[in-house]
Structures are given as C-alpha cells and as structure tokens.
Design a protein around this motif. Structure first.
Motif, PDB file in Angstrom:
ATOM      1  N   HIS A 162       0.713  -1.238  -0.240  1.00 15.93           N
ATOM      2  CA  HIS A 162       0.005   0.013  -0.010  1.00 15.93           C
ATOM      3  C   HIS A 162       0.783   1.154  -0.025  1.00 15.93           C
ATOM      4  O   HIS A 162       0.742   2.233  -0.724  1.00 15.93           O
ATOM      5  CB  HIS A 162      -0.945   0.000   1.217  1.00 15.93           C
ATOM      6  CG  HIS A 162      -1.774   0.993   1.296  1.00 15.93           C
ATOM      7  ND1 HIS A 162      -1.566   2.406   1.388  1.00 15.93           N
ATOM      8  CD2 HIS A 162      -3.140   0.702   1.040  1.00 15.93           C
ATOM      9  CE1 HIS A 162      -3.031   3.115   1.422  1.00 15.93           C
ATOM     10  NE2 HIS A 162      -3.882   2.069   0.950  1.00 15.93           N
TER      11      HIS A 162
ATOM     12  N   GLU B  14      13.931  -4.399  -4.459  1.00 20.00           N
ATOM     13  CA  GLU B  14      14.872  -5.115  -3.494  1.00 20.00           C
ATOM     14  C   GLU B  14      14.135  -5.890  -2.513  1.00 20.00           C
ATOM     15  O   GLU B  14      14.679  -7.319  -2.402  1.00 20.00           O
ATOM     16  CB  GLU B  14      15.657  -4.125  -2.642  1.00 20.00           C
ATOM     17  CG  GLU B  14      16.811  -3.263  -3.228  1.00 20.00           C
ATOM     18  CD  GLU B  14      17.741  -4.293  -3.930  1.00 20.00           C
ATOM     19  OE1 GLU B  14      18.393  -5.178  -3.369  1.00 20.00           O
ATOM     20  OE2 GLU B  14      17.807  -4.080  -5.393  1.00 20.00           O
TER      21      GLU B  14
ATOM     22  N   LEU C 138      13.529  -9.248  -4.520  1.00 21.04           N
ATOM     23  CA  LEU C 138      14.565  -9.404  -5.754  1.00 21.04           C
ATOM     24  C   LEU C 138      14.614 -11.174  -5.864  1.00 21.04           C
ATOM     25  O   LEU C 138      14.623 -11.528  -6.836  1.00 21.04           O
ATOM     26  CB  LEU C 138      15.727  -8.730  -5.199  1.00 21.04           C
ATOM     27  CG  LEU C 138      16.945  -8.840  -6.639  1.00 21.04           C
ATOM     28  CD1 LEU C 138      16.201  -8.362  -7.797  1.00 21.04           C
ATOM     29  CD2 LEU C 138      18.146  -8.204  -6.130  1.00 21.04           C
ATOM     30  N   PRO C 139      15.021 -11.855  -4.706  1.00 20.18           N
ATOM     31  CA  PRO C 139      15.223 -13.179  -5.123  1.00 20.18           C
ATOM     32  C   PRO C 139      13.997 -13.792  -5.697  1.00 20.18           C
ATOM     33  O   PRO C 139      14.412 -14.716  -6.917  1.00 20.18           O
ATOM     34  CB  PRO C 139      15.051 -13.855  -3.638  1.00 20.18           C
ATOM     35  CG  PRO C 139      15.527 -12.853  -2.689  1.00 20.18           C
ATOM     36  CD  PRO C 139      14.868 -11.435  -3.479  1.00 20.18           C
TER      37      PRO C 139
ATOM     38  N   ILE D 229      14.347 -12.821  -9.539  1.00 17.74           N
ATOM     39  CA  ILE D 229      15.645 -13.455 -10.419  1.00 17.74           C
ATOM     40  C   ILE D 229      14.843 -14.793 -10.711  1.00 17.74           C
ATOM     41  O   ILE D 229      15.109 -15.249 -11.908  1.00 17.74           O
ATOM     42  CB  ILE D 229      16.748 -13.668  -9.448  1.00 17.74           C
ATOM     43  CG1 ILE D 229      17.132 -12.072  -9.308  1.00 17.74           C
ATOM     44  CG2 ILE D 229      17.739 -14.415  -9.782  1.00 17.74           C
ATOM     45  CD1 ILE D 229      18.479 -11.918  -8.324  1.00 17.74           C
TER      46      ILE D 229
ATOM     47  N   ASP E  52      26.291   7.627 -12.788  1.00 16.65           N
ATOM     48  CA  ASP E  52      25.095   6.859 -12.892  1.00 16.65           C
ATOM     49  C   ASP E  52      24.168   7.727 -13.933  1.00 16.65           C
ATOM     50  O   ASP E  52      23.829   8.715 -13.187  1.00 16.65           O
ATOM     51  CB  ASP E  52      24.429   6.292 -11.746  1.00 16.65           C
ATOM     52  CG  ASP E  52      25.282   5.203 -10.913  1.00 16.65           C
ATOM     53  OD1 ASP E  52      26.082   4.579 -11.803  1.00 16.65           O
ATOM     54  OD2 ASP E  52      25.363   5.488  -9.778  1.00 16.65           O
TER      55      ASP E  52
ATOM     56  N   PRO F 188      20.903   4.292  -9.358  1.00 12.53           N
ATOM     57  CA  PRO F 188      22.056   3.841  -8.519  1.00 12.53           C
ATOM     58  C   PRO F 188      22.632   2.444  -9.487  1.00 12.53           C
ATOM     59  O   PRO F 188      21.848   1.618  -9.451  1.00 12.53           O
ATOM     60  CB  PRO F 188      21.643   3.741  -7.163  1.00 12.53           C
ATOM     61  CG  PRO F 188      20.531   4.521  -7.190  1.00 12.53           C
ATOM     62  CD  PRO F 188      19.657   4.682  -8.259  1.00 12.53           C
ATOM     63  N   GLY F 189      23.868   2.527  -9.762  1.00 13.90           N
ATOM     64  CA  GLY F 189      24.487   1.337 -10.394  1.00 13.90           C
ATOM     65  C   GLY F 189      24.255   1.321 -11.772  1.00 13.90           C
ATOM     66  O   GLY F 189      24.652   0.408 -12.314  1.00 13.90           O
TER      67      GLY F 189
ATOM     68  N   ASP G   3      25.997  -5.535 -11.664  1.00 13.64           N
ATOM     69  CA  ASP G   3      25.224  -6.900 -11.030  1.00 13.64           C
ATOM     70  C   ASP G   3      25.478  -6.628  -9.631  1.00 13.64           C
ATOM     71  O   ASP G   3      26.673  -6.513  -9.059  1.00 13.64           O
ATOM     72  CB  ASP G   3      25.734  -8.006 -11.498  1.00 13.64           C
ATOM     73  CG  ASP G   3      25.213  -8.459 -12.919  1.00 13.64           C
ATOM     74  OD1 ASP G   3      23.893  -8.125 -13.085  1.00 13.64           O
ATOM     75  OD2 ASP G   3      26.011  -8.959 -13.521  1.00 13.64           O
ATOM     76  N   PHE G   4      24.488  -6.644  -8.746  1.00 15.88           N
ATOM     77  CA  PHE G   4      24.783  -6.735  -7.191  1.00 15.88           C
ATOM     78  C   PHE G   4      24.723  -8.059  -6.623  1.00 15.88           C
ATOM     79  O   PHE G   4      25.066  -8.139  -5.477  1.00 15.88           O
ATOM     80  CB  PHE G   4      23.861  -5.618  -6.627  1.00 15.88           C
ATOM     81  CG  PHE G   4      24.358  -4.040  -6.986  1.00 15.88           C
ATOM     82  CD1 PHE G   4      25.367  -3.655  -6.484  1.00 15.88           C
ATOM     83  CD2 PHE G   4      23.360  -3.482  -7.756  1.00 15.88           C
ATOM     84  CE1 PHE G   4      25.616  -2.431  -6.769  1.00 15.88           C
ATOM     85  CE2 PHE G   4      23.874  -2.163  -8.246  1.00 15.88           C
ATOM     86  CZ  PHE G   4      24.795  -1.637  -7.587  1.00 15.88           C
ATOM     87  N   THR G   5      24.246  -8.935  -7.534  1.00 15.34           N
ATOM     88  CA  THR G   5      24.028 -10.300  -6.693  1.00 15.34           C
ATOM     89  C   THR G   5      24.042 -11.076  -8.208  1.00 15.34           C
ATOM     90  O   THR G   5      23.919 -10.777  -9.347  1.00 15.34           O
ATOM     91  CB  THR G   5      22.877 -10.515  -6.214  1.00 15.34           C
ATOM     92  OG1 THR G   5      22.863 -11.702  -5.408  1.00 15.34           O
ATOM     93  CG2 THR G   5      21.547 -10.297  -6.969  1.00 15.34           C
ATOM     94  N   ALA G   6      24.303 -12.415  -7.904  1.00 17.75           N
ATOM     95  CA  ALA G   6      24.402 -13.398  -9.160  1.00 17.75           C
ATOM     96  C   ALA G   6      22.912 -13.297  -9.809  1.00 17.75           C
ATOM     97  O   ALA G   6      21.925 -13.333  -9.373  1.00 17.75           O
ATOM     98  CB  ALA G   6      24.431 -14.851  -8.542  1.00 17.75           C
TER      99      ALA G   6
END
Ligand SMILES: C[S@@+](CC[C@H](N)C(=O)[O-])C[C@H]1O[C@@H](n2cnc3c(N)ncnc32)[C@H](O)[C@@H]1O
Lengths: 376, 111
Positions: free
Chosen positions: A15, A98, A101-102, A105, A135, A140-141, A146-149
């Motif tokens: 919300h 974020e 994210l898992p 992915i 940037d 950002p980035g 890549d911040f993770t696999a």
C-alpha cells in the motif's frame, strides 16, 4: 493515456510503496506541467531584461543563459525539485524491487527458458567509461552493475522508473520510442520490409519488441552493454510472448559479420555515449548493414533558442547525462560521414510526437530528431 | 557474488548545488521527502476510512460530523501545542543565540 501493463516481471507493491510511487509521479507531472513553464516566464520577464540592460543585447548562447538563470530564485527552486524528484523516483521503485529480488530473479530464470531467442552474456565485456564514470540519470548502479548473481534489478527498476519518469506517457509497455520510429519508417519508406533487424542500446527491450511484432517474420536482435537489463529484457520478452535474441555487446564493435542486417536502429541511446564512441557506433552500423540497408536513430530534441538549449541541458548538468550537452550542436551528418556514410545518403528529420504537453520536462516544443542513413 | 548485495543509496557522479547555501538544498530535499510521506499517510487514512465504511458501516459523514468531547478536545490541544513546540525548536535556538550575542555586545549599562 493507457495504463501501464502489469506483466510478470514487474514487482508487486505494498500500500505505502504504491502511494509513494503515485505521489512521485503526480509531483513530477506538476513540476513539468505547472512549474517548468514558469522558468520561461521568469526568463522573459526579469532575467533577459536585466541581461539586456547590462549588456545592451540578449544572451548569445546557452552558456550566457546559464550564468544568469542559475542565479534566479524561481529557477533554483524548480531545479532543486526536479533533481530531488528524480532521485525519489528511483528510490520508490528500488524499495519494492529489493524486497522481492530473489523471487524476481527466479521468475526471470523460468521465463527466460520460454524465450526461443537466445541470451548471450559476456562477463569479459569492458563497460565503457561513459557508463562507469557516473550513473546516467541517477539510477544507482546504472544499467550495467550486477549486485548479485543473475541480477535483474537494474532492468526492473528501469522499466517501472521510466514509466514514472514520463508519467505513463511512454505507453503501456514503455514502447513510445519504438512506436515513433516505426511510424517514421512506415511513413517515409512504406515498402521497406527488413528481415534482419538490430536494436543498439536496447536496455529492457521495450523498443525492440515493437519491431519484432511489426515484422513477425524478421529475425530481431537487441544488444546492450548492461547484463542485468539484458537478463530482464529476455525474461520480459517471454512474459509478453515475444521471441527476441539479446546479447551483451558494445555497439562500437560487435561480433556480427559484415552486412548481417537490413535495418539497424537505436532509440534515445546516442546521447548517452561519448564524443569518440558516437562516430564509432555509426561506423559499426554501416559495417553491419547489407548494401541497400537502412540505419535509423531516434533522438530527443535539444532546443532551438539559447534558453531552450539551456533548459534541455539541465539533464547534462544535474542528471548525469554528461554527453548530452555535446549533442546540442553536434552535426550528426558529419558524424555519420566519419563513420563511412556518404553525406548524400544521410538525412535528419524532425518527427512530431504524440505526447501530452504536461509531460514535457524542459520545453513545450518537443520534436523527435531522427537520423536516417542508407548504405549504398 | 553469491550473496545479495544492495545497490548504493546515492547515485555515482556530481551532485549539483543549486543555492548559495547548501543547507537550503538540504532543506528542500527534506521537505519533499516529508510531503511524500504525508501523501502516503493520507492514502492509508483514506483506505482505512473506506474500509470502515464498507466493513463496519461507519459512514464518512460520521467522521465529518464527529465532535470531540471535552477530554478529547483537551488531549488534542495538548498535542497541537506539542507539535508547534517541536517544529519551532530551530527558531527558538536561533533566537536564543541571537539574544546571547546581542547581550554580549551590548554596551555596559550606565552606572
Ligand atoms: C536510454 S537507454 C535506451 C532504452 C531503449 N532503447 C528505449 O527506447 O527506451 C540507453 C541504453 O543504451 C545502452 N548503451 C549505451 N552505450 C552503449 C554501447 N556503446 N553499446 C551498447 N549499448 C549501449 C545503455 O546501456 C542503455 O541501456
């Protein structure tokens, strides 16, 4: 305006997350539609008259406008709001991304398997300095980190972020740029039917899919330097039911053979490169075209008057579109000639947009700029 | 890169300063964040009011027509004063410092 299509690769929002995104979108609409025109009013009513009184003439170029406008209290206020709202826009999208994210992915992995087009990533690819140094437009980035696999965050954030950036004016699938360039091709060269199409700087494939749908028999390929946006593009294409090949390559020098394409495109990408990269990209486009092939680049306008040029270049000084300032006066025909095109085979057109005035961030006079070049 | 790491909080690159005094830039950034959170809170309250109406039959007119009794009114008055006090803290501090400076530099009173 069409609603943004909630495809499978977009994150859900709580919300409060949704309310935050809605507010940022509404606030930016207010800034561009209601406050931005005021900068032109203060220029005409007090800044330019004061300049004329002192120098006996109007400001000659955007640099002279910059010196005086950046001292104007109304402009300062608008500029501070514009900058902060741009940062808030990304923040409002990064939070839900974020958080999920898992899952995102995992969803991307599954969807990617359904795309009959390939996804080719190159971990060895050197990211150009013009992307590493800052940037671009404050995400950002950037497009490439890549911040993770198997990261897809940059793509998720870009997709929802540009929807908010233009208050939804980019269309249900952020496909306004692709549709605009397609409309140009149909109007100017209705008989041109490409079978092999390359989209340079495809990011999340938002424009690439337009071409794949318009020419269903064609082989369509998208390249970009950013791995996370490409993973996302590949999964997103599957979520929207389109098969496209994506690969991580620098448009300055790709691994495709000479003459591999009938049509090579880019959409709002050239202004995010560099002075040395630009002619190299144009040269590479030429190499990749078969004789009789066509190159098309869609670019954003950079203003006609000194004041308009100054306003458009707000992006260059405040939004990390560092190269954009050089695009103001650059001669795209001459750059194409550096890339090997004959001047007579290159042309620049203005193309009317289908855009709501309230979404024009820097001026009410908005025309797309299109660079077209034939390989003879 | 097997564990998750987060994107940085601040974008890489030049951070422009708009006003001569950077604290004014910061102040604008802070009130805009505050305005956003206010919009978020309004939306939540709006959702609550609508759910109250749909699920519990508390009509919105009842909210509009609500009259605080004496105890509630006193409680609210205390809260309002407290909020004003908190909000005005920077100005009080500023004023006290100004008074202290003025006293320091004031000529000695005539004997
Ligand atoms: C503004 S986005 C374009 C998005 C999309 N084409 C559209 O129509 O909305 C620019 C993209 O170009 C990519 N790019 C910039 N320079 C590049 C290069 N030299 N080679 C390949 N891609 C590049 C960036 O990574 C970014 O994803």
């Amino acid at each position: 305006m069409q609603d943004f299509k909630q495809h499978a690769m977009l994150p859900a929002t709580t919300h409060d997350e949704q309310a935050r995104q809605d507010f940022v979108g509404a606030f930016r609409g207010h800034l561009s539609g209601r406050l931005m025109p005021g900068t032109y009013q203060v220029f005409a009513s007090r800044v330019e008259p004061a300049f004329k009184a002192k120098h006996g003439r109007a400001p000659a170029d955007q640099e002279e406008v910059r010196k005086v406008m950046t001292q104007d209290s109304f402009y300062q206020f608008w500029s501070a709001m514009q900058r902060r709202s741009q940062e808030m826009l990304w923040e409002s999208v990064i939070d839900p991304t974020e958080r999920q994210l898992p899952e995102l992915i995992e969803r991307a992995r599954k969807l990617s398997r359904k795309n009959r087009g390939t996804l080719r990533l190159d971990p060895e690819l050197e990211i150009p300095r013009y992307h590493r140094a800052a940037d671009i437009h404050l995400q950002p980035g950037g497009y490439h980190t890549d911040f993770t696999a198997d990261d897809v965050a940059a793509g998720v954030v870009y997709d929802k972020g540009i929807n908010l950036y233009m208050g939804g004016a980019l269309g249900a699938e952020n496909d306004l740029t692709g549709n605009t360039l397609l409309a140009y091709l149909r109007e100017k060269h209705p008989d041109f039917k490409p079978k092999r199409i390359l989209d340079v700087g495809c990011a999340i494939g938002n424009s690439t899919l337009v071409w794949a749908r318009a020419f269903p028999k064609a082989k369509v390929h998208g390249i970009d330097v950013g791995a996370p946006v490409l993973r996302y593009a590949h999964a997103r294409a599957a979520a929207l039911g389109v098969d496209v090949d994506f690969s991580q390559q620098n448009g300055e020098h790709t691994d495709f053979p000479d003459g591999a394409f009938d049509l090579v495109l880019s959409h709002i990408t050239l202004h995010e490169t560099s002075r040395s990269a630009l002619p190299r990209i144009l040269g590479e486009c030429r190499r990749l075209l078969r004789p009789g092939g066509l190159m098309l680049h869609l670019e954003i306008p950079r203003g006609r008057t000194p004041m308009e040029k100054f306003m458009h270049n707000w992006e260059a000084y405040n939004n990390n579109e560092t190269f954009a300032r050089f695009m103001t006066d650059i001669d795209l025909v001459a750059e194409s000639v550096k890339g090997g095109f004959a001047a007579a085979d290159v042309q620049i057109d203005q193309f009317a947009p289908k855009l709501d005035v309230s979404q024009m961030n820097y001026t009410e006079h908005f025309f797309w700029k299109i660079l077209a070049g034939w390989k003879r | 890169m097997s564990e998750m790491s987060k994107p940085p909080e601040f974008p890489k690159g030049h951070r422009p300063q708009v006003f001569d005094d950077p604290s004014i830039d910061q102040l604008h950034d802070a009130w805009l964040a505050l305005a956003t959170e206010l919009a978020v809170a309004f939306e939540r309250i709006d959702t609550l009011e609508r759910l109250l109406e749909q699920r519990l039959g508390v009509a919105r007119e009842q909210i509009e027509g609500y009259v605080a009794d004496e105890a509630v009114a006193a409680d609210r008055a205390r809260r309002r004063a407290d909020l004003a006090h908190r909000l005005l803290r920077p100005f009080r501090e500023f004023r006290e410092a100004a008074i202290a400076r003025a006293e320091q530099h004031a000529p000695d009173p005539e004997p």
